[in-house]
Design an enzyme around this catalytic site. Structure first.
Site, PDB file in Angstrom:
ATOM      1  CB  SER A  16      -0.898  -0.030   1.218  1.00 34.04           C
ATOM      2  OG  SER A  16      -1.701   1.101   1.217  1.00 34.04           O
ATOM      3  N   GLY A  17       0.600   2.124  -0.909  1.00 32.35           N
ATOM      4  CA  GLY A  17       1.343   3.391  -0.987  1.00 32.35           C
ATOM      5  C   GLY A  17       2.582   3.291  -1.856  1.00 32.35           C
TER       6      GLY A  17
ATOM      7  CB  THR B 238      -3.583   3.985  -7.679  1.00 32.57           C
ATOM      8  OG1 THR B 238      -4.023   2.935  -6.834  1.00 32.57           O
ATOM      9  CG2 THR B 238      -4.759   4.655  -8.313  1.00 32.57           C
TER      10      THR B 238
ATOM     11  CB  SER C  60      -5.085   3.671   0.700  1.00 37.57           C
ATOM     12  OG  SER C  60      -4.890   2.288   0.638  1.00 37.57           O
ATOM     13  CB  SER C  61      -6.861   1.294  -4.226  1.00 42.58           C
ATOM     14  OG  SER C  61      -6.034   2.137  -4.981  1.00 42.58           O
TER      15      SER C  61
ATOM     16  CD  GLU D  79      -4.256  -2.406   3.275  1.00 40.41           C
ATOM     17  OE1 GLU D  79      -4.553  -1.367   2.701  1.00 40.41           O
ATOM     18  OE2 GLU D  79      -5.081  -3.119   3.881  1.00 40.41           O
TER      19      GLU D  79
ATOM     20  CG  ASN E 193      -1.741   5.627  -0.601  1.00 36.75           C
ATOM     21  OD1 ASN E 193      -1.695   6.852  -0.757  1.00 36.75           O
ATOM     22  ND2 ASN E 193      -1.915   4.790  -1.601  1.00 36.75           N
TER      23      ASN E 193
ATOM     24  N   GLY F 298      -2.712  -2.974  -2.229  1.00 36.90           N
ATOM     25  CA  GLY F 298      -1.389  -3.546  -1.968  1.00 36.90           C
ATOM     26  C   GLY F 298      -1.367  -4.352  -0.671  1.00 36.90           C
TER      27      GLY F 298
HETATM   28  N1  LIG Z   1       5.158   8.180 -10.013  1.00 36.52           N
HETATM   29  C1  LIG Z   1       4.810   8.963  -9.007  1.00 36.52           C
HETATM   30  N2  LIG Z   1       5.181  10.256  -9.025  1.00 36.52           N
HETATM   31  C2  LIG Z   1       4.823  11.064  -7.992  1.00 36.52           C
HETATM   32  N3  LIG Z   1       4.133  10.644  -6.920  1.00 36.52           N
HETATM   33  C3  LIG Z   1       3.744   9.368  -6.858  1.00 36.52           C
HETATM   34  C4  LIG Z   1       4.049   8.465  -7.915  1.00 36.52           C
HETATM   35  N4  LIG Z   1       3.542   7.280  -7.564  1.00 36.52           N
HETATM   36  C5  LIG Z   1       2.937   7.437  -6.357  1.00 36.52           C
HETATM   37  N5  LIG Z   1       3.056   8.693  -5.944  1.00 36.52           N
HETATM   38  C6  LIG Z   1       2.552   9.244  -4.676  1.00 36.52           C
HETATM   39  O1  LIG Z   1       2.289   8.207  -3.785  1.00 36.52           O
HETATM   40  C7  LIG Z   1       0.958   8.164  -3.376  1.00 36.52           C
HETATM   41  C8  LIG Z   1       0.467   6.753  -3.234  1.00 36.52           C
HETATM   42  O2  LIG Z   1       0.439   6.122  -4.475  1.00 36.52           O
HETATM   43  P1  LIG Z   1      -0.711   5.134  -4.900  1.00 36.52           P
HETATM   44  O3  LIG Z   1      -2.010   5.632  -4.464  1.00 36.52           O
HETATM   45  O4  LIG Z   1      -0.527   4.869  -6.328  1.00 36.52           O
HETATM   46  O5  LIG Z   1      -0.347   3.881  -4.057  1.00 36.52           O
HETATM   47  P2  LIG Z   1      -0.952   2.431  -4.185  1.00 36.52           P
HETATM   48  O6  LIG Z   1       0.162   1.561  -4.452  1.00 36.52           O
HETATM   49  O7  LIG Z   1      -2.053   2.453  -5.148  1.00 36.52           O
HETATM   50  O8  LIG Z   1      -1.485   2.202  -2.736  1.00 36.52           O
HETATM   51  P3  LIG Z   1      -2.765   1.394  -2.261  1.00 36.52           P
HETATM   52  O9  LIG Z   1      -2.428  -0.009  -2.345  1.00 36.52           O
HETATM   53  O10 LIG Z   1      -2.942   1.868  -0.902  1.00 36.52           O
HETATM   54  O11 LIG Z   1      -3.844   1.805  -3.168  1.00 36.52           O
HETATM   55  C9  LIG Z   1       0.211   8.919  -4.419  1.00 36.52           C
HETATM   56  O12 LIG Z   1      -0.904   9.528  -3.883  1.00 36.52           O
HETATM   57  C10 LIG Z   1       1.249   9.947  -4.873  1.00 36.52           C
HETATM   58  O13 LIG Z   1       1.218  11.054  -4.028  1.00 36.52           O
HETATM   59 MG   LIG Z   2      -4.009   2.257  -5.087  1.00 39.73          MG
END
Ligand SMILES: Nc1ncnc2c1ncn2[C@@H]1O[C@H](COP(=O)(O)OP(=O)(O)OP(=O)(O)O)[C@@H](O)[C@H]1O
Ligand SMILES: [Mg+2]
Length: 1107
Positions: free
Chosen positions: A110-111, A115, A163-164, A392, A160, A390
């Site tokens: 997660s994070g 996404t 977070s999805s 967790e 996050n 992700g």
């Molecule tokens: N390529 C990137 N460039 C800039 N910031 C990023 C990038 N990827 C992620 N982030 C930052 O990290 C945060 C978390 O990313 P994201 O929501 O994609 O995580 P995740 O893997 O989908 O987590 P979860 O499993 O909780 O959904 C985003 O809100 C963003 O602020």
């Molecule tokens: Mg996500």
């Protein structure tokens, strides 16, 4: 100018190593150091072969611009530095050009940025695929589905901020050209427990905060909401606001996105009503109330909130209230109603809220799918993008984390399977020997969870379906029995002696050693959440709602469709959908993005070695590299390899004519690379050690520098020579042009001089010729004139001679005739005197007469009686005849003319004739009257109602009806009277009233007098002693005097056989009663125009001045 294609490679300007396969030496430390080095230089992407490792930078980097998209477009994977775009491009082109369905598998905890990565992939594909209005709309809808789903399905967690809280798999569909057609989204188990309760430091789903911050006052009022977060029990307050997140503006984005995706206004409205209802449900509170039968019952504390929810959702308040107080259990046609205590009521409320929200979420996905689904039935190519929650590990991990982590296990499993399989297959395909590499296979963990008989999920389902008392503890007990011996399962009560002493594990927990670490799950709530039951009373209450969306969300509430069978449990549903997903993914060509979280603080520029190390370990990345390198560290198609290194060998530089493989062989032999360092596959060269590659690279760099110098040298030489040649050519061109110009000038000068001379000569010649011609012409003319004169003279002479001759002949003949005549006369004189004279005379007269008549016949004038023309008299002796003939002719044509008349016309002409006889040459007024027709009745006595009285009084036919002026004998003034003449009477009547003033029998009229002048005065003299005469004679004046007098004359003649005496004299006497007055006409002035004036001069004289 076309952009020059720059051939680069990921090996150019590399920070650290772009592809971990090339890492030397390869160990955990160097692996992390390499990642760290690259991360510090903002290189967040690194490859392991074709797998992309992405480290979350936690700040926006300028590497996703449209220019970057263009840079990576249609380039080979290893051509540029590692990037998520390179992977997206590779996948898209493989889909478009090789017709291989693709899936992009994004994993990480997660994070870690899954996404974000999925959105980057989608936006890249959208940017490079086809264009056009329709395609753009599809793209826009696909992209805009993200903000909608994120608002409803994402939340801030401690790991996050976005977070999805659901799993998402999206299939993007393309046509054969690679243009997007549409998409299908599948969603996996929303973490709905978050709706009613959030762990510390976390928030509920974004949409609740977005509505309260971003909706207008008016809209909030409509939804019966207040802007204050603290008003709502379901909204955790400690982190209601998230740094860097603007809920209000996100709300606008979401509404806009919903509109683009195709939500109708009423649908959007309904969605927000449901969200509002969920929020308000949390505010319903219950209090205990004891009942007579000793049972506790719950009562709603404040019904206001309930009332508003019911108004919002169109639910009957009493129905919902009852559903919160009672629970009806139906079994075998029996219905048993039990009251709910306060705890049960709260449970029911939360269950309703969770169900409402999670069903709304599923409805949203379905609705979006409806909008974005491909409109055609043609075969589609598919690119699936998987972005699932992700891995967790929280302090308190419950059923949701168990499910999420299970899903991640499965993904890791598919990663292991496909990566190794692919690698293995490549060696086999290329005909290279392959040695097996050990790696950790997490299949055993998957089995622990999903095994049909002994798996944890199967256990849980069994517990849920078992009759008797079922609690979370009984479930744990069961686990302890069945899974205790499993390597990856731990619990306090586990029989496995290894963990017996593990006191760190609380009683109501079990622990699973996941591939990514150990996770301790609180068993509390597992059974409930797996059952996912909603009291039937509540689902029925929802179904009864007068709100189409809510009604549709609870189809099982329809009493007609009551199903006593238990619905499948949440766990089994999830297992089934994950299995389907895995199957789906296995049919596609996988592309991996492995997301790594650099730190736990969501901070930029912070690389926590320990955290990264942990992720690398559980993701098995090092093993991944080892597998890649087991055989050969680097591989490249022969063409690409030859293209890159061909400058290192004379035979291959600059062009190699034969097959690429032979070229590479020559190249490697030439460079003296030991044979054990490389191997030839079918289409690729495999390099065992990265050092060899680096050596090649160094040689290449050195060679490139030499080549650059050489190229520079040749280029400069070429440039100078080109310039020289150009100048030489230019000089020749200029010289030739100049010569041409000079010759042209000279030629033109000569030409113009020649023309001048020529024209002078021609002129002189022409003038000479003209002179000669003129002389010749004059000579000719002179000869002609002389000849003409000569001929004339001759002709006149001849004529004179002929005339003389003729005169003489005539004279001779005349003399001869006279002589003969004389002789004859002398001889016949005695006979002639007796007869001949008379006869000749008669004959001559006869001849002349004949001639006269014949001529007259041709000269006759027209037949018009008024035509005065008559031919002139030809002979004096015919004078009388001529006049007579004229008279006869006139009479004859008059008769002809008269014969044409009708009886009516004859009468008119008779009257006119009478008038002519009476007045012609006597009265000056007469000529003017000739042209006027005699109308008689000027007044329409019989038609005009004004004269009705007069008409009634007169029986006879009216001959004249006209207005006349009656002259007053006293002063000569005129008064208007109607003058009527009938067969027997002359009548005078008042003009206005129509009353008859005088009535005189025609027999009493003796005379009519008038002047000879151009006036209309006339006197009607009456017989002395008659009755009418007592008032005296009438002196009248009329414009139609001639007509009146004529008609009076004719009527009198026909009635009395007496000719009426008409006296025309400029002085006549009129008898006025006893007086006799003389009326005298004099020449008057024209001051009154042409109107005669009448004046009484004295007793005996009335003077009329006629102008
Ligand atoms: N390529 C990137 N460039 C800039 N910031 C990023 C990038 N990827 C992620 N982030 C930052 O990290 C945060 C978390 O990313 P994201 O929501 O994609 O995580 P995740 O893997 O989908 O987590 P979860 O499993 O909780 O959904 C985003 O809100 C963003 O602020
Ligand atoms: Mg996500």
């Amino acid at each position: 100018m076309a952009k020059m294609e720059v051939k680069t490679s990921l090996l150019d300007d590399m920070i650290g190593v772009g592809d971990m396969v090339l890492l030397e030496p390869l160990n955990e430390e160097s692996f992390i150091n390499n990642l760290k080095k690259r991360f510090d230089h903002d290189e967040v992407y690194t490859y392991i072969g074709s797998v992309v490792i992405s480290i979350n930078p936690y700040r926006s980097l300028p590497i996703y611009t449209p220019e970057k998209v263009e840079e990576y477009r249609n380039r080979n994977f290893y051509e540029l530095s590692p990037h998520i775009f390179a992977l997206s491009d590779e996948a898209y082109r493989s889909l478009r050009d090789q017709d291989k369905d693709q899936c992009i598998l994004i994993t990480g905890e997660s994070g870690a940025g899954k996404t974000e990565a999925s959105k980057l992939v989608m936006s890249y594909v959208a940017a490079v695929c086809g264009k056009g209005a329709e395609v753009n709309q599809v793209k826009e809808q696909l992209l805009q589905s993200n903000p909608v789903l994120e608002a409803f399905g994402n939340a801030k967690t401690v790991r996050n901020d976005n977070s999805s809280r659901f799993g998402k798999y999206m299939d993007i569909e393309f046509d054969f050209k690679g243009d997007p057609l549409g998409g299908v989204i599948s969603n996996y188990l929303l973490e709905k427990s978050r709706v009613v309760k959030q762990p510390r430091g976390e928030r509920n789903f974004h949409i609740f905060y977005q509505i309260l911050s971003g909706a207008s006052d008016e809209f909030l009022c409509k939804l019966k909401l207040e802007r204050d977060f603290s008003r709502y029990n379901y909204l955790g307050l400690d982190s209601a606001r998230v740094n860097g997140v603007d809920d209000a503006s996100n709300f606008r984005t979401v509404r806009n996105a919903m509109q683009i995706v195709g939500f109708m206004d009423h649908e959007t409205q309904s969605v927000f009503e449901v969200v509002a209802a969920v929020l308000k449900l949390g505010n319903i509170e219950f209090k205990p109330e004891s009942r007579a039968n000793g049972l506790d019952e719950s009562k709603i504390k404040d019904k206001n909130e309930l009332k508003e929810i019911c108004e919002l959702t169109g639910i009957d308040q009493s129905v919902l209230e009852r559903a919160f107080s009672f629970r009806t259990v139906e079994a075998k046609q029996e219905k048993v109603s039990t009251t709910l205590n306060v705890a049960q009521a709260y449970y029911a409320r939360d269950a309703l809220a969770k169900n409402l929200y999670s069903r709304l979420f599923s409805w949203l996905v379905t609705r979006i799918n409806e909008s974005i689904k491909a409109q055609t039935k043609v075969r589609k190519k598919v690119m699936g993008v998987l972005d699932i929650y992700g891995f967790e590990i929280f302090e308190d991990n419950s059923f949701e984390q168990f499910i999420i982590n299970y899903c991640n296990e499965k993904l890791q499993q598919i990663f292991i399977e496909l990566t190794l399989k692919e690698e293995q297959e490549e060696y086999i395909r290329e005909g290279i020997e392959w040695t097996h590499i050990e790696y950790f296979n997490n299949a055993i963990i998957c089995d622990l969870i999903e095994n049909h008989q002994t798996g944890i999920l199967a256990m849980l389902d069994e517990e849920c379906l078992r009759p008797g008392t079922v609690t979370d503890d009984t479930f744990l007990e069961k686990l302890n029995q069945v899974c205790a011996t499993h390597q990856h399962f731990e619990s306090r009560m586990s029989k496995c002696s290894r963990f017996l002493n593990d006191t760190s594990l609380p009683h109501s927990c079990f622990r699973i050693q996941h591939y990514a670490g150990k996770v301790m799950y609180q068993v509390e709530g597992f059974v409930d959440k797996n059952n996912d039951l909603l009291y039937r009373d509540l689902s029925q209450a929802m179904w009864k709602a007068n709100h189409s969306l809510i009604k549709a969300l609870f189809p099982e509430g329809n009493p007609a469709k009551i199903n006593l069978k238990r619905p499948p449990t949440a766990g089994s549903q999830f297992k089934a959908s994950v299995a389907t997903l895995m199957k789906n993914l296995q049919t596609k060509n996988p592309n991996y993005i492995r997301c790594i979280k650099p730190n736990d603080k969501k901070a930029a520029h912070n690389f926590n070695d320990a955290l990264v190390c942990h992720q690398i370990r559980y993701l098995g990345l090092l093993e991944n590299v080892r597998v890649r390198r087991a055989g050969y560290a680097f591989r490249q198609p022969y063409e690409a390899c030859l293209e890159r290194y061909k400058m290192l060998c004379k035979q291959t530089w600059p062009h190699w004519k034969g097959p690429a493989r032979a070229g590479v062989e020559v190249l490697f032999n030439e460079l003296g690379i030991p044979e054990e360092e490389f191997s030839f596959g079918r289409s690729k060269i495999f390099i065992r050690n990265p050092r060899t590659l680096f050596k090649l690279e160094d040689l290449r760099k050195q060679r490139l520098e030499d080549l650059a110098t050489l190229i520079g040298k040749i280029y400069r030489g070429w440039k100078c020579r080109t310039r020289f040649l150009l100048m030489k050519r230019s000089q020749t061109v200029i010289a030739s042009w100049y010569r041409r110009y000079a010759q042209q000038k000279k030629y033109q000068k000569t030409k113009s001089s020649t023309i001048t001379i020529q024209s002078y000569v021609r002129g002189w010649k022409a003038r000479k010729l003209l002179r000669e011609l003129k002389h010749l012409k004059r000579c000719n003319e002179a000869a002609t004139v002389i000849a003409a004169y000569w001929h004339g003279t001759q002709a006149r002479r001849e004529l004179k001679r002929l005339k003389e001759e003729a005169r003489r002949k005539h004279a001779v003949a005349l003399i001869w005739a006279y002589w003969l005549g004389l002789k004859v006369r002398r001889e016949y004189r005695k006979f002639f005197r007796a007869n001949a004279g008379r006869k000749i005379y008669d004959f001559t007269v006869q001849r002349l007469m004949q001639k006269y008549f014949l001529e007259m016949k041709n000269k006759m004038p027209s037949l018009s009686p008024i035509d005065k023309n008559w031919p002139a008299r030809p002979y004096l002796f015919l004078d009388s005849t001529h006049k007579e003939l004229k008279r006869i002719f006139h009479l004859w044509r008059c008769k002809k003319y008269r014969d044409q008349f009708t009886d009516q016309q004859k009468l008119v002409y008779e009257e006119k004739l009478e008038a002519s006889e009476l007045f012609k040459d006597k009265k000056a007024l007469y000529p003017a009257s000739v042209g006027q027709p005699f109308q008689g009745s000027y007044l329409e006595i019989s038609e005009n109602p004004k004269y009705k009285k007069l008409k009634d009084a007169v029986d006879e036919k009216i001959i004249i009806a006209e207005v006349v002026n009656k002259i007053n004998r006293a002063n000569g003034k005129a008064a208007s009277r109607i003058f009527l003449l009938t067969k027997n009477y002359v009548l005078l009547a008042d003009q206005k009233s129509g009353t008859i003033k005088s009535e005189v029998p025609l027999g009493d009229v003796t005379k009519v007098s008038m002047s000879s002048q151009n006036d209309g005065f006339f006197a009607v003299h009456l017989k002395e002693g008659s009755e009418a005469a007592s008032k005296g004679d009438f002196l009248l004046s009329s414009d139609h005097l001639i007509e009146m007098a004529t008609k009076l004359y004719r009527t009198t003649l026909s009635q009395t056989k007496q000719k009426l005496n008409i006296e025309i004299s400029d002085e006549f006497l009129v008898q006025f009663k006893q007086d006799t007055v003389c009326v005298k006409f004099i020449q008057g002035s024209q001051k009154n125009g042409n109107i005669p004036t009448c004046k009484r001069k004295n007793n005996r004289l009335l003077e009329v001045a006629v102008p």
